[in-house]
Design a protein around this motif. Structure first.
Motif, PDB file in Angstrom:
ATOM      1  N   SER A 161       0.822  -1.211   0.000  1.00 40.05           N
ATOM      2  CA  SER A 161       0.000   0.000   0.000  1.00 40.05           C
ATOM      3  C   SER A 161       0.852   1.256   0.000  1.00 40.05           C
ATOM      4  N   ARG A 162       2.168   1.079  -0.206  1.00 41.52           N
ATOM      5  CA  ARG A 162       3.123   2.183  -0.268  1.00 41.52           C
ATOM      6  C   ARG A 162       3.319   2.862   1.082  1.00 41.52           C
ATOM      7  N   ASN A 163       3.024   2.145   2.165  1.00 47.68           N
ATOM      8  CA  ASN A 163       3.291   2.664   3.500  1.00 47.68           C
ATOM      9  C   ASN A 163       4.688   2.231   3.924  1.00 47.68           C
ATOM     10  N   PRO A 164       5.476   3.137   4.496  1.00 49.58           N
ATOM     11  CA  PRO A 164       6.848   2.764   4.857  1.00 49.58           C
ATOM     12  C   PRO A 164       6.902   1.790   6.026  1.00 49.58           C
ATOM     13  N   ILE A 165       7.620   0.697   5.818  1.00 54.14           N
ATOM     14  CA  ILE A 165       7.885  -0.264   6.889  1.00 54.14           C
ATOM     15  C   ILE A 165       9.220   0.070   7.536  1.00 54.14           C
ATOM     16  N   VAL A 166      10.219   0.316   6.672  1.00 51.62           N
ATOM     17  CA  VAL A 166      11.534   0.767   7.116  1.00 51.62           C
ATOM     18  C   VAL A 166      11.873   2.013   6.302  1.00 51.62           C
ATOM     19  N   VAL A 167      12.381   3.030   6.975  1.00 53.33           N
ATOM     20  CA  VAL A 167      12.754   4.278   6.315  1.00 53.33           C
ATOM     21  C   VAL A 167      14.252   4.264   6.030  1.00 53.33           C
ATOM     22  N   ASP A 168      14.619   4.684   4.833  1.00 53.29           N
ATOM     23  CA  ASP A 168      16.027   4.778   4.464  1.00 53.29           C
ATOM     24  C   ASP A 168      16.738   5.786   5.367  1.00 53.29           C
ATOM     25  N   TRP A 169      17.962   5.443   5.816  1.00 56.32           N
ATOM     26  CA  TRP A 169      18.722   6.316   6.718  1.00 56.32           C
ATOM     27  C   TRP A 169      18.999   7.693   6.121  1.00 56.32           C
ATOM     28  N   ARG A 170      18.890   7.797   4.787  1.00 58.05           N
ATOM     29  CA  ARG A 170      19.157   9.067   4.115  1.00 58.05           C
ATOM     30  C   ARG A 170      17.915   9.926   3.951  1.00 58.05           C
ATOM     31  N   SER A 171      16.750   9.415   4.337  1.00 55.31           N
ATOM     32  CA  SER A 171      15.521  10.181   4.192  1.00 55.31           C
ATOM     33  C   SER A 171      15.523  11.363   5.161  1.00 55.31           C
ATOM     34  N   PRO A 172      14.785  12.405   4.858  1.00 55.18           N
ATOM     35  CA  PRO A 172      14.793  13.584   5.738  1.00 55.18           C
ATOM     36  C   PRO A 172      14.415  13.281   7.178  1.00 55.18           C
ATOM     37  N   VAL A 173      13.389  12.437   7.375  1.00 54.19           N
ATOM     38  CA  VAL A 173      12.933  12.181   8.740  1.00 54.19           C
ATOM     39  C   VAL A 173      13.997  11.460   9.570  1.00 54.19           C
ATOM     40  N   ALA A 174      14.875  10.698   8.915  1.00 59.15           N
ATOM     41  CA  ALA A 174      15.915   9.969   9.638  1.00 59.15           C
ATOM     42  C   ALA A 174      16.946  10.897  10.256  1.00 59.15           C
ATOM     43  N   GLU A 175      17.010  12.154   9.791  1.00 64.77           N
ATOM     44  CA  GLU A 175      17.982  13.075  10.361  1.00 64.77           C
ATOM     45  C   GLU A 175      17.727  13.308  11.840  1.00 64.77           C
ATOM     46  N   THR A 176      16.499  13.138  12.280  1.00 65.99           N
ATOM     47  CA  THR A 176      16.206  13.320  13.704  1.00 65.99           C
ATOM     48  C   THR A 176      16.963  12.312  14.564  1.00 65.99           C
ATOM     49  N   TYR A 177      17.253  11.151  14.012  1.00 69.10           N
ATOM     50  CA  TYR A 177      18.042  10.144  14.740  1.00 69.10           C
ATOM     51  C   TYR A 177      19.491  10.600  14.870  1.00 69.10           C
ATOM     52  N   TYR A 178      20.052  11.124  13.781  1.00 71.23           N
ATOM     53  CA  TYR A 178      21.465  11.494  13.785  1.00 71.23           C
ATOM     54  C   TYR A 178      21.737  12.809  14.508  1.00 71.23           C
ATOM     55  N   LYS A 179      20.735  13.666  14.612  1.00 69.10           N
ATOM     56  CA  LYS A 179      20.931  14.903  15.365  1.00 69.10           C
ATOM     57  C   LYS A 179      21.111  14.642  16.856  1.00 69.10           C
ATOM     58  N   GLN A 180      20.535  13.536  17.345  1.00 74.31           N
ATOM     59  CA  GLN A 180      20.702  13.120  18.746  1.00 74.31           C
ATOM     60  C   GLN A 180      20.212  14.197  19.712  1.00 74.31           C
ATOM     61  N   GLU A 181      19.077  14.788  19.386  1.00 72.22           N
ATOM     62  CA  GLU A 181      18.522  15.836  20.235  1.00 72.22           C
ATOM     63  C   GLU A 181      17.106  15.450  20.651  1.00 72.22           C
ATOM     64  N   ASN A 182      16.955  14.889  21.839  1.00 70.77           N
ATOM     65  CA  ASN A 182      15.612  14.613  22.332  1.00 70.77           C
ATOM     66  C   ASN A 182      14.882  15.925  22.608  1.00 70.77           C
ATOM     67  N   GLY A 183      13.572  15.896  22.410  1.00 72.22           N
ATOM     68  CA  GLY A 183      12.781  17.103  22.577  1.00 72.22           C
ATOM     69  C   GLY A 183      12.544  17.769  21.235  1.00 72.22           C
ATOM     70  N   PRO A 184      12.267  19.062  21.220  1.00 72.77           N
ATOM     71  CA  PRO A 184      11.997  19.758  19.958  1.00 72.77           C
ATOM     72  C   PRO A 184      13.190  19.669  19.005  1.00 72.77           C
ATOM     73  N   THR A 185      12.925  19.284  17.785  1.00 65.68           N
ATOM     74  CA  THR A 185      13.957  19.207  16.748  1.00 65.68           C
ATOM     75  C   THR A 185      13.267  19.410  15.401  1.00 65.68           C
ATOM     76  N   SER A 186      13.989  19.220  14.330  1.00 64.61           N
ATOM     77  CA  SER A 186      13.398  19.484  13.019  1.00 64.61           C
ATOM     78  C   SER A 186      14.121  18.700  11.943  1.00 64.61           C
ATOM     79  N   PHE A 187      13.488  18.624  10.780  1.00 63.85           N
ATOM     80  CA  PHE A 187      14.129  18.107   9.577  1.00 63.85           C
ATOM     81  C   PHE A 187      13.533  18.852   8.387  1.00 63.85           C
ATOM     82  N   VAL A 188      14.175  18.742   7.237  1.00 65.43           N
ATOM     83  CA  VAL A 188      13.770  19.508   6.064  1.00 65.43           C
ATOM     84  C   VAL A 188      13.270  18.558   4.982  1.00 65.43           C
ATOM     85  N   VAL A 189      12.084  18.833   4.459  1.00 67.38           N
ATOM     86  CA  VAL A 189      11.502  18.055   3.363  1.00 67.38           C
ATOM     87  C   VAL A 189      11.142  19.005   2.227  1.00 67.38           C
ATOM     88  N   ASP A 190      11.722  18.759   1.066  1.00 60.98           N
ATOM     89  CA  ASP A 190      11.426  19.574  -0.112  1.00 60.98           C
ATOM     90  C   ASP A 190      11.584  21.070   0.184  1.00 60.98           C
TER      91      ASP A 190
END
Length: 706
Positions: free
Chosen positions: A129-158
């Motif tokens: 159904s085109r729903n993500p099961i696993v997200v690629d580490w390079r996707s914008p949302v994955a940057e929240t993992y690498y920023k290592q900042e719990n609490g308010p954070t952000s990522f950029v899409v388009d």
């Protein structure tokens, strides 16, 4: 780890994802099998309708057969495209079987809405159904993992910033469908997966660091696309790993527009090239073009001459400045010929050059001259079409040759038709002459350049530079160039590369303290070259050692200035103190080396005896015999055992145990170059360092002896 409720919940989720991956693998395997069978049957059916030979049949029938062959080729191409697409999907699925994902973040996307769990892996995976099961580490949302900042954070899409709240950052130790443990972490120093990875021994091939990219590394990997990015990193800071992750990241970001052949990667040597060649494929990407300086020169057709690694930048400037007053002589030119046929003489080329004498020599004048030569070549073709011997050769062409050249069979009945057909035949026969014009094969660069430099013969670097400044040639199709160990290049080499890849963006990684040869570019010179070429240089720094134990890091950092030492750190746990020992005679020295080699051969991991140069490698090889394996250019490192190699081949590599022989003042004097060479040798070690000297120890380590 005790199987608490969270562990059980995560294991159940892993089972579900793993079963989905297996089902998709089986589905793709079945699709490929059916596809192969359908293709084989269609090819059999179509091939049975083709005549095996078109010779001796009527022209209409021959053309029908040729059209049928073309149709068959189109069908084959379509099948191959379908197969390639399925194979690409299969490659991504197989990459996830070993480890479906390595992390999870829980994000509150909008205030008042339930938080969403996002699982992150080496590649992305969607359900039907085109729903993500696993997200690629390079996707914008994955940057929240690498920023290592719990609490308010952000990522950029388009281009738009998404503000979210990171409620949970969880790491997993997973193999296939088995969850070994999980960790909830917030800061890098508590990165349990990283610390676990660092305890491991040397691997035969460099491994991807996707799961353990640290904050300072992530800043490089996801840095905005700029003309030139210069990364300074201490030994063991993961520069090469970051470089490869950066390549994979850009392939993902520009997956619709960027092809591997549009990326060039420069590495120190062939041993290193073999060491890194599996990283990008493990991330589902194809390796780009990989060069050493020597192989780059060879690709330009200049492998038989001095590669020009030590070329003087003043010579390059003299060649460029000299174009303003250059007058080309007849002897500076050579005729354009093919198959023994002279198509344009030097006198004709001189005439074309003089037609645009109002311009100085350079790309503009050469472009106009080439256009003029193309026109003259076309007129020459018209003249050749009237030659009886060429007309006779055209009339004797068989049916296959006629179809290839004219696209049909021919039967000229008048002299005008004969001349017209011969003209087409001549164009086919000498088509490569246009390429000779475009590549400026008619210019004798060696003679011109030698005269401009007062009789000096040209190195490959100088020859390529002269061709660039005269003709404007270079690899304009290349969009990205990555140079590892940039501190080992000279100013002249970097000037050439920045000009040769004039449309590319550059990523330059290195460590000024690992410049192990005289005459290489300083950090300020590197900045200057690429600021001129790219209009500016962004910079990042990697100051944490992930390779070496604190004891080894302290040892090699003792060779740096006090200011540099103050910014360095190691995240590894405490290890073994370095062994540093001086021997009063050669027999005792050799006996100690043999003992170390024998013990290392029985231990886990890979031990490297890193000699200062090739001459010392030869002498040590005779003393140590079968106890060591000598590593030569283009060799692949073994997974374990004991190897002997010189420092230039050890660049960029890492080993469990490093032995530095001949650590006496004769080899490592108290001078900046020797200090950098010793720093480089010691910093190859992950867990253990042994340093021996014949006679008094180098003063660089004089106070370290124990």
């Amino acid at each position: 780890m005790e199987q608490d409720a969270t562990f059980i919940e995560e294991q159940e989720h892993l089972n579900e994802v793993y079963n989905t991956i297996l089902a998709l693998r089986d589905e793709l395997a079945q699709e490929l099998e059916v596809h192969q069978a359908e293709m084989a049957q269609d090819l059999r059916d179509m091939s049975e309708e083709l005549r095996p030979d078109v010779a001796g049949i009527e022209a209409d029938e021959a053309m029908e057969t040729l059209a049928a062959i073309e149709t068959l080729n189109s069908v084959i191409d379509a099948y191959n495209q379908r197969r390639d697409f399925a194979m690409e999907r299969m490659q991504r699925v197989l990459a996830l079987i070993r480890q479906p994902y390595f992390a999870k973040v829980r994000l509150q996307m909008r205030p008042g809405r339930p938080a969403r769990d996002v699982y992150i892996g080496a590649v992305g995976l969607m359900d039907n159904s085109r729903n993500p099961i696993v997200v690629d580490w390079r996707s914008p949302v994955a940057e929240t993992y690498y920023k290592q900042e719990n609490g308010p954070t952000s990522f950029v899409v388009d281009g738009r910033v998404r503000n979210v709240v990171l409620e949970l950052r969880r790491q997993f130790d997973i193999e296939r469908n088995v969850l070994r443990m999980y960790f909830d972490t917030t800061v890098a120093i508590q990165d349990s997966l990283l610390l676990g990875a660092l305890k491991r021994h040397h691997t035969q091939k460099l491994q991807a660091i996707t799961a353990t990219i640290q904050r300072e590394q992530n800043e490089v990997v996801r840095h905005e696309d700029v003309g030139a990015l210069l990364v300074s990193g201490i030994a063991g800071s993961g520069k090469t790993s970051v470089l490869l992750q950066r390549i994979a990241y850009l392939f993902y970001q520009e997956r619709e527009h960027l092809r591997p052949e549009q990326v060039s990667l420069f590495t120190p040597n062939a041993v290193f090239e073999h060491y890194i060649d599996s990283v990008l494929p493990s991330l589902g990407e194809t390796n780009p073009r990989v060069y050493t300086w020597r192989t780059f020169v060879e690709e330009q057709g200049l492998g038989g001459r001095d590669a020009g690694a030590n070329a003087d930048p003043a010579s390059l400037r003299a060649l460029e400045d000299g174009l303003q007053t250059l007058e080309v002589e007849l002897e500076d030119l050579q005729d354009i010929r093919m198959d023994g046929e002279v198509l344009l003489k030097p006198s004709q080329i001189v005439s074309a050059l003089q037609k645009f004498s109002q311009f100085p020599f350079g790309p503009r004048r050469l472009t106009l001259t080439r256009d003029e030569l193309h026109d003259r070549l076309e007129r020459r073709f018209s003249t050749l079409a009237r030659r009886e011997d060429l007309q006779e050769r055209m009339l004797l062409l068989d049916v296959d040759e006629q179809s290839q050249i004219f696209g049909e069979t021919i039967d000229p009945s008048t002299q005008k038709e004969v001349v017209a057909c011969t003209r087409t035949y001549v164009e086919h026969l000498f088509a490569g002459a246009h390429d000779l014009i475009d590549s400026c094969e008619w210019l004798r660069f060696d003679r011109i350049g030698s005269r401009m430099l007062g009789g000096k013969s040209l190195s490959a670097c100088e020859w390529l530079w002269l061709r660039l400044v005269m003709c404007g040639y270079g690899a304009k199709e290349i969009r990205y160039v990555y140079i590892d160990e940039v501190q080992d290049y000279t100013v002249a080499q970097l000037m050439l590369l920045s000009r040769f890849y004039s449309r590319a963006h550059f990523l330059l990684l290195g460590d000024a303290n690992q410049a192990i040869a005289e005459g290489t570019a300083s950090w300020d010179q590197i900045r200057s070259v690429f600021a001129d070429a790219c209009g500016g240089v962004d910079e990042c720094a990697l100051r944490t050692s992930y390779r070496s134990s604190p004891e080894i890091t302290n040892l090699f950092s003792s060779l740096l200035t006090e200011e540099e030492r103050g910014t360095l750190s190691s995240v590894r746990r405490a290890g073994v103190e370095p062994r540093i020992e001086a021997f009063g005679n050669t027999d005792a020295y050799v006996a100690a080396l043999r003992e170390v080699a024998e013990q290392a051969a029985e231990a886990e991991g890979l031990t490297a005896i890193v000699a200062a140069d090739g001459r010392r490698v030869s002498w040590l090889s005779k003393q140590l015999g079968d106890r060591v394996r000598v590593v030569r250019k283009s060799d692949v490192l073994p997974e374990s055992g004991v190897v002997l190699l010189d420092l230039s081949l050890a660049k960029g590599l890492e080993f469990d145990h490093v032995v530095v022989p001949d650590a006496q003042e004769e080899v490592y004097a108290n001078v900046p170059l020797a200090r950098r060479r010793l720093y480089t040798a010691i910093s190859r070690a992950m867990h253990e360092v042994t340093i021996f000297s014949q006679g008094p120890l180098t003063p660089l380590l004089g106070e370290q002896e124990g």
